[in-house]
Write an enzyme that holds these catalytic residues in place. Structure first.
Site: not given
Length: 118
Positions: A53, A103
């Site tokens: 991206k 995370h």
């Protein structure tokens, strides 16, 4: 952003074939030291997607294994190593890469920023 559960299912379904097709040897070795390895694998996958991206090609511009999430051996800081077409595409756009990985609640999230220093 990658669900750790999705990686676990793919690993259970396809085993070594999945790992060998998507991840570098360094990524797999690092992840297999963890129990379970899916959090680390999800982070590596998220970095590959974020790199595509940032590059503007998406993941179709290079092979997954040409982008590798590694950790600095002293600090543990995440870094990206590039190979093949991914490295060539990167060199055309930038000369520095920044990566952040986190995370939360079964998700691995990565941000990649490409910088051109003049």
């Amino acid at each position: 952003m990658v669900e750790e559960g999705r990686i676990r299912k793919l690993r259970e379904l396809y085993g070594e074939r999945f790992l060998g097709r998507i991840f570098t040897e360094e990524e797999v070795a690092y992840a297999l030291k963890k129990n379970p390895p899916d959090s680390s694998l999800a982070a590596a996958f998220a970095v590959k997607e974020a790199f595509g991206k940032a590059l503007g090609t998406g993941i179709s511009g290079f092979r997954f294994k040409e982008v590798s999430l590694v950790r600095d051996p002293v600090s543990g800081r995440p870094e990206v190593r590039l190979y093949g077409r991914a490295e060539a595409l990167f060199r055309k756009k930038a000369n520095r890469i920044w990566v952040s990985v986190t995370h939360e609640a079964g998700l691995a999230v990565a941000v990649v920023v490409l910088e051109r220093e003049v």
